[in-house]
Motif scaffolding. Structure first.
Motif, PDB file in Angstrom:
ATOM      1  N   GLN A 208     -18.858  46.014  35.223  1.00  0.00           N
ATOM      2  CA  GLN A 208     -17.780  45.698  36.214  1.00  0.00           C
ATOM      3  C   GLN A 208     -16.302  45.503  35.428  1.00  0.00           C
ATOM      4  OE1 GLN A 208     -18.088  44.966  39.371  1.00  0.00           O
ATOM      5  NE2 GLN A 208     -20.453  45.231  39.574  1.00  0.00           N
ATOM      6  N   THR A 209     -16.419  45.557  34.235  1.00  0.00           N
ATOM      7  CA  THR A 209     -15.168  45.075  33.825  1.00  0.00           C
ATOM      8  C   THR A 209     -14.682  46.095  32.483  1.00  0.00           C
ATOM      9  OG1 THR A 209     -15.814  43.615  32.108  1.00  0.00           O
ATOM     10  CG2 THR A 209     -15.117  42.768  34.121  1.00  0.00           C
ATOM     11  N   LYS A 211     -13.228  48.939  30.336  1.00  0.00           N
ATOM     12  CA  LYS A 211     -11.916  49.793  30.429  1.00  0.00           C
ATOM     13  C   LYS A 211     -11.101  49.413  31.658  1.00  0.00           C
ATOM     14  CE  LYS A 211     -12.977  52.409  26.913  1.00  0.00           C
ATOM     15  NZ  LYS A 211     -11.977  52.678  25.620  1.00  0.00           N
ATOM     16  N   GLY A 212     -11.319  48.174  32.036  1.00  0.00           N
ATOM     17  CA  GLY A 212     -10.292  47.785  33.003  1.00  0.00           C
ATOM     18  C   GLY A 212     -10.749  47.877  34.350  1.00  0.00           C
ATOM     19  N   VAL A 213     -11.823  48.283  34.798  1.00  0.00           N
ATOM     20  CA  VAL A 213     -12.506  48.464  35.958  1.00  0.00           C
ATOM     21  C   VAL A 213     -13.012  46.900  36.590  1.00  0.00           C
ATOM     22  CG1 VAL A 213     -14.205  49.530  37.267  1.00  0.00           C
ATOM     23  CG2 VAL A 213     -13.367  50.696  35.497  1.00  0.00           C
ATOM     24  N   VAL A 214     -12.124  46.681  37.438  1.00  0.00           N
ATOM     25  CA  VAL A 214     -12.362  45.481  38.049  1.00  0.00           C
ATOM     26  C   VAL A 214     -12.343  45.537  39.680  1.00  0.00           C
ATOM     27  CG1 VAL A 214     -11.545  43.913  36.244  1.00  0.00           C
ATOM     28  CG2 VAL A 214      -9.843  44.846  38.013  1.00  0.00           C
ATOM     29  N   ASN A 215     -13.025  44.743  40.492  1.00  0.00           N
ATOM     30  CA  ASN A 215     -12.979  44.742  41.916  1.00  0.00           C
ATOM     31  C   ASN A 215     -11.800  43.909  42.513  1.00  0.00           C
ATOM     32  OD1 ASN A 215     -14.880  46.320  43.292  1.00  0.00           O
ATOM     33  ND2 ASN A 215     -16.387  45.820  41.870  1.00  0.00           N
ATOM     34  N   GLY A 216     -11.415  42.871  41.612  1.00  0.00           N
ATOM     35  CA  GLY A 216     -10.393  41.951  42.030  1.00  0.00           C
ATOM     36  C   GLY A 216      -9.855  41.285  41.097  1.00  0.00           C
ATOM     37  N   ASN A 217      -8.556  41.087  40.827  1.00  0.00           N
ATOM     38  CA  ASN A 217      -8.117  40.177  39.735  1.00  0.00           C
ATOM     39  C   ASN A 217      -6.921  39.272  40.403  1.00  0.00           C
ATOM     40  OD1 ASN A 217      -6.644  42.976  39.670  1.00  0.00           O
ATOM     41  ND2 ASN A 217      -5.173  41.653  38.398  1.00  0.00           N
TER      42      ASN A 217
END
Length: 219
Positions: A208-209, A211-217
């Protein structure tokens, strides 16, 4: 990106007038990042694919068709219609009317469950009420009902699409839930997919996170 991400079908659905496109392997809109971590296994998987009819794209489409109507009335366009994929002529005004008629039915999630029959709602998937869906008919139905800030873009460019009372309540909810010290969160913090930090340098095994892959921040 995986090969499947390049195989796009982008089209107008003439039942609604909305533009549809994208799939789960494509970074289809501005708020996405393609996974690139082999260690975490997210390489080739977008964090937020947003396939279907994204609400801000529908708003931008409405404003564009409205502008085309204005140009046509001034005699600045040669034609006042488009020819669709079926070979039928659709006037700009008819297209505009179709989007207007379908919008609230497609995107609004009513405050009260007893009103669901008046909208295109899967009551079993609803997480928050009184909001506008982020997507319409996405690859993953759950993603339709995620609270994101993109509806506010549609409100700015095509405010005529929104029922005023619905819009005011949705803005108030976004202010309470999504607004942070430096801007808007890209996803409801109460969402199961929410991750608060974007760190492109993270080299972990977290799908989910990494290398900077996020669904919301928020930060």
């Amino acid at each position: 990106m995986k090969d499947e991400g390049f195989n796009q079908k982008i089209y107008v659905d003439w039942d609604t007038g909305f533009v549809f496109g994208g799939n789960e392997y494509n970074c289809g809109t501005w708020m996405d990042k393609m996974g690139e971590s082999e260690k975490a296994g997210n390489k080739g998987f977008p964090g937020t694919p947003r396939a279907g009819a994204a609400i801000e794209i529908t708003g931008l489409l409405k404003s564009t068709v409205r502008f085309a109507i204005e140009l046509s009335k001034k005699g600045l366009l040669k034609h006042d219609y488009v020819v669709n994929q079926h070979g039928d002529r659709v006037t700009f005004q008819a297209w505009d009317d179709k989007i207007q008629e379908a919008f609230e039915y497609a995107y609004y999630v009513p405050l009260n469950a007893e009103d669901d029959s008046q909208y295109d709602i899967d009551s079993h998937v609803v997480h928050r009420r009184g909001i506008y869906k982020d997507l319409y008919r996405s690859t993953n139905t759950y993603e339709d009902y995620q609270l994101r800030p993109n509806f506010s873009i549609a409100m700015v460019v095509a405010p005529e699409l929104f029922v005023v009372d619905h819009a005011i309540n949705a803005i108030a909810m976004a202010d309470q839930i999504l607004r942070g010290p430096v801007g808007m969160a890209t996803l409801d913090p109460d969402d199961l997919n929410y991750r608060p930090y974007y760190r492109n340098s993270e080299d972990s095994t977290d799908f989910q996170t990494a290398k900077g892959v996020v669904n919301g921040n928020l930060d």
